[in-house]
Design a protein around this motif. Structure first.
Motif, mmCIF file in Angstrom:
data_model
loop_
_atom_site.group_PDB
_atom_site.id
_atom_site.type_symbol
_atom_site.label_atom_id
_atom_site.label_comp_id
_atom_site.label_asym_id
_atom_site.label_seq_id
_atom_site.Cartn_x
_atom_site.Cartn_y
_atom_site.Cartn_z
ATOM 1 N N SER A 140 0.660 -1.505 0.508
ATOM 2 C CA SER A 140 -0.019 0.355 -0.063
ATOM 3 C C SER A 140 0.962 1.664 0.116
ATOM 4 C CB SER A 140 -1.144 0.100 1.502
ATOM 5 O OG SER A 140 -0.056 0.344 2.086
ATOM 6 N N LEU A 141 0.155 2.226 -0.475
ATOM 7 C CA LEU A 141 0.776 3.785 -0.915
ATOM 8 C C LEU A 141 1.680 4.503 0.702
ATOM 9 C CD1 LEU A 141 -1.807 6.561 -1.185
ATOM 10 C CD2 LEU A 141 -2.141 4.466 0.438
ATOM 11 N N ASP A 142 1.089 3.337 1.668
ATOM 12 C CA ASP A 142 1.267 4.127 3.204
ATOM 13 C C ASP A 142 2.504 4.271 3.401
ATOM 14 O OD1 ASP A 142 -1.119 5.754 4.322
ATOM 15 O OD2 ASP A 142 -1.696 3.815 4.022
ATOM 16 N N ALA A 143 3.206 2.612 3.244
ATOM 17 C CA ALA A 143 4.173 2.284 3.340
ATOM 18 C C ALA A 143 5.114 2.414 2.208
ATOM 19 C CB ALA A 143 4.320 0.748 2.891
ATOM 20 N N THR A 144 5.345 3.196 1.140
ATOM 21 C CA THR A 144 6.227 4.325 0.187
ATOM 22 C C THR A 144 6.215 5.561 0.839
ATOM 23 O OG1 THR A 144 5.314 2.569 -1.495
ATOM 24 C CG2 THR A 144 5.938 5.245 -1.776
ATOM 25 N N VAL A 145 5.517 6.076 1.564
ATOM 26 C CA VAL A 145 4.820 6.855 2.350
ATOM 27 C C VAL A 145 6.483 7.117 3.071
ATOM 28 C CG1 VAL A 145 4.262 9.551 2.844
ATOM 29 C CG2 VAL A 145 3.061 8.345 0.728
ATOM 30 N N VAL A 146 5.669 6.075 4.382
ATOM 31 C CA VAL A 146 6.107 6.407 5.913
ATOM 32 C C VAL A 146 7.670 5.851 5.742
ATOM 33 C CG1 VAL A 146 5.417 5.867 7.714
ATOM 34 C CG2 VAL A 146 3.840 6.463 6.304
ATOM 35 N N LEU A 147 7.708 4.912 5.170
ATOM 36 C CA LEU A 147 8.900 4.032 5.550
ATOM 37 C C LEU A 147 10.054 3.785 4.356
ATOM 38 C CD1 LEU A 147 6.554 0.330 6.251
ATOM 39 C CD2 LEU A 147 7.944 2.606 7.909
ATOM 40 N N LEU A 148 9.423 4.322 2.980
ATOM 41 C CA LEU A 148 10.104 4.260 1.792
ATOM 42 C C LEU A 148 10.864 5.530 1.611
ATOM 43 C CD1 LEU A 148 11.547 2.460 0.097
ATOM 44 C CD2 LEU A 148 9.756 3.407 -1.721
ATOM 45 N N THR A 149 10.407 5.754 1.730
ATOM 46 C CA THR A 149 10.974 7.935 1.583
ATOM 47 C C THR A 149 12.041 8.650 2.213
ATOM 48 O OG1 THR A 149 8.516 8.332 0.938
ATOM 49 C CG2 THR A 149 9.822 10.563 1.964
ATOM 50 N N PRO A 150 11.800 7.903 3.758
ATOM 51 C CA PRO A 150 13.216 7.769 4.610
ATOM 52 C C PRO A 150 14.375 7.256 4.412
ATOM 53 C CG PRO A 150 11.373 7.601 5.903
ATOM 54 C CD PRO A 150 11.113 7.319 4.647
ATOM 55 N N VAL A 151 14.131 5.874 3.648
ATOM 56 C CA VAL A 151 15.387 4.957 3.287
ATOM 57 C C VAL A 151 16.222 6.015 2.367
ATOM 58 C CG1 VAL A 151 15.540 2.614 1.924
ATOM 59 C CG2 VAL A 151 13.953 3.108 3.342
ATOM 60 N N VAL A 152 15.044 6.390 1.363
ATOM 61 C CA VAL A 152 15.449 6.891 -0.135
ATOM 62 C C VAL A 152 15.785 7.831 -0.098
ATOM 63 C CG1 VAL A 152 14.786 8.368 -2.029
ATOM 64 C CG2 VAL A 152 13.313 5.846 -1.710
ATOM 65 N N PHE A 153 16.134 8.923 1.578
ATOM 66 C CA PHE A 153 17.087 10.535 1.804
ATOM 67 C C PHE A 153 18.334 9.574 2.392
ATOM 68 C CE2 PHE A 153 12.989 13.049 2.600
ATOM 69 C CZ PHE A 153 13.969 13.903 2.393
ATOM 70 N N ALA A 154 18.298 8.578 2.489
ATOM 71 C CA ALA A 154 19.309 8.281 3.196
ATOM 72 C C ALA A 154 20.308 7.296 1.915
ATOM 73 C CB ALA A 154 19.100 7.006 4.049
ATOM 74 N N THR A 155 19.732 6.442 1.543
ATOM 75 C CA THR A 155 20.442 6.688 0.543
ATOM 76 C C THR A 155 21.270 6.690 -1.071
ATOM 77 O OG1 THR A 155 19.039 4.198 0.274
ATOM 78 C CG2 THR A 155 20.357 5.202 -1.708
ATOM 79 N N ALA A 156 20.154 8.190 -1.262
ATOM 80 C CA ALA A 156 20.926 9.334 -1.926
ATOM 81 C C ALA A 156 21.706 10.139 -1.379
ATOM 82 C CB ALA A 156 19.772 10.197 -1.929
ATOM 83 N N MET A 157 21.714 10.089 0.011
ATOM 84 C CA MET A 157 22.584 11.161 1.065
ATOM 85 C C MET A 157 24.154 10.121 0.249
ATOM 86 S SD MET A 157 21.585 13.768 1.522
ATOM 87 C CE MET A 157 22.418 14.526 2.710
ATOM 88 N N ARG A 158 23.466 8.799 0.635
ATOM 89 C CA ARG A 158 25.111 7.902 0.893
ATOM 90 C C ARG A 158 25.768 8.124 -0.408
ATOM 91 N NH1 ARG A 158 24.263 1.769 0.778
ATOM 92 N NH2 ARG A 158 26.055 0.721 1.198
ATOM 93 N N LEU A 159 24.813 8.236 -1.449
ATOM 94 C CA LEU A 159 25.440 8.438 -2.785
ATOM 95 C C LEU A 159 26.278 9.746 -3.180
ATOM 96 C CD1 LEU A 159 23.106 6.461 -4.835
ATOM 97 C CD2 LEU A 159 25.512 5.577 -3.723
ATOM 98 N N GLY A 160 26.128 10.689 -2.430
ATOM 99 C CA GLY A 160 26.119 12.063 -2.463
ATOM 100 C C GLY A 160 25.525 12.696 -3.547
#
Length: 418
Positions: free
Chosen positions: A116-136
């Motif tokens: 469901s979309l709630d998992a993408t917003v609440v759980l995946l979005t912070p992971v995407v932030f962290a991944t982007a920062m990890r890659l610069g």
């Protein structure tokens, strides 16, 4: 209560409920205003008690399913599924922001469809932030992808979105036929979103990034992954046996919950919190307030606007009306209002409503609760998301994705049959 007064009161209460849900003063739950508003429309006679009871009975299986999926998604996060997903995205991106966008699209589309979309917003979005920062890499294109796909990629399955569950219950379709009819619109809409985001954020995507270090890579949580796959299979089996999909979701959540409790990774109180009981109360109360608005004149007004039939022009008109209404009163009330009006025209018209209320909210902040929640998460990560930029991106993506998805639905209805 006379009809004009009942209509005016119902509309004012609905606007108050939605305004509170958008602003959420002092971080208070959406239910703080919604529950008293629902009680008020019943007490003053704007909605007969038997109509309120019927609405509650109709929504109760949907709310039960939503609770189970929220718990399932949180337990998957506790098991490390989303951390493993972030590591996979970083590794597969190979230091290229453009490749990371592809991985984000793949992950967000799959997670939205299944959990469901709630998992993408609440759980995946912070992971995407962290991944982007990890890659610069610059995070903006990737976090925008999360919010757009939390809406657009929720078209595929009846369980992908609360709006889908409400429409699925009224459509008369089986789980597999629903998925079959929505597969092509789902793919087409995601494809359009990718093209638009790739061009809109071209400067950010061509900025420098670096390959991720491979040390301390998290293990893939096989047990959680197998449980999710089995739960998805359970949805299909439940539909074939005419069993409510909430039972399959509850079974999947129950398996992971027992495992978490035995291993002392969670507590009963934590599981209860993950079910978001105040939000569930808000959904029920909102349904009752919307029913009061519908019964007191809105249904008649929209009944003259909604096109009849399932021809291409009719489907385009239904989807456009749904998209506009979603941005005016939010997508959840919009689907509660429009689905009963679309049912006489058949499943195709109901699915066109879904295209409008799922793709349309990407135009404004207020289009869906998921977008509002995403905005708060983005602000917590100190990333600026301007209203003008959000709207410009929506104006580029929403009309193109909506028209393409409707044409794909029309083609699916002719090939598969409604």
């Amino acid at each position: 209560m006379n009809a004009p007064l009942a209509e005016a009161l119902s509309v004012v209460l609905l606007l108050a409920v939605l305004a509170w849900a958008v602003v959420r003063p002092w971080g208070r739950s959406e239910a703080v205003v919604a529950v008293p508003a629902a009680l008020l429309v019943i007490v003053v006679g704007a909605l007969p008690p038997d109509h309120a009871r019927a609405e509650a009975e109709q929504l109760s299986p949907v709310i039960g399913f939503l609770a189970a999926v929220l718990v399932l998604a949180q337990l998957c996060d506790d098991e490390g599924l989303f951390r493993a997903c972030g590591a996979w995205m970083a590794r597969a991106a190979a230091g290229q922001s453009r490749r990371l966008l592809v991985q984000v699209f793949a992950a967000a589309s799959a997670i939205t469809a299944v959990l469901s979309l709630d998992a993408t917003v609440v759980l995946l979005t912070p992971v995407v932030f962290a991944t982007a920062m990890r890659l610069g890499a610059r995070p903006k294109p990737h976090v925008y992808a999360c919010t757009h796909l939390s809406n657009t990629a929720s078209l595929l399955l009846p369980v992908s979105n609360l709006t889908n569950l409400l429409a699925f219950a009224a459509s008369g379709l089986s789980f597999t036929r629903f998925a079959a009819l929505m597969t092509l619109p789902w793919l087409v809409a995601i494809g359009v979103e990718y093209v638009v985001l790739r061009r809109f954020f071209a400067t950010d995507l061509y900025a420098g990034a670096q390959a991720a270090a491979l040390a301390d890579e998290p293990d893939v949580p096989v047990f959680a992954l197998v449980t999710v796959v089995c739960t998805l299979a359970g949805f299909v089996l439940a539909s074939a046996l005419a069993v409510d999909p909430a039972w399959a979701a509850a079974a999947g959540a129950g398996v992971l919950a027992v495992r978490a409790l035995v291993r002392r990774r969670s507590t009963p109180l934590a599981l209860l919190r993950s079910a978001a009981v105040p939000f569930l109360a808000f959904v029920l109360a909102l349904g009752i307030v919307v029913r009061a608005v519908v019964d007191n004149g809105l249904a008649d007004a929209l009944g003259h606007l909604i096109p009849e039939g399932t021809g291409l022009l009719a489907l385009l008109g239904i989807a456009a009306l749904a998209a506009v209404l979603a941005n005016v009163i939010n997508n959840l009330p919009a689907v509660l209002v429009l689905v009963p009006l679309a049912v006489p025209s058949g499943p195709g018209a109901v699915l066109a409503v879904l295209l409008g209320v799922n793709i349309g909210p990407n135009l404004t902040y207020t289009g869906s609760l998921a977008t509002l929640l995403w905005r708060r998460i983005v602000r917590e990560h100190e990333t600026d998301v301007g209203l003008g930029e959000f709207t410009r991106l929506g104006l580029c993506a929403v009309p193109a994705a909506l028209v393409a998805a409707v044409v794909a639905l029309w083609a699916s209805l002719h090939v598969i049959g409604g």
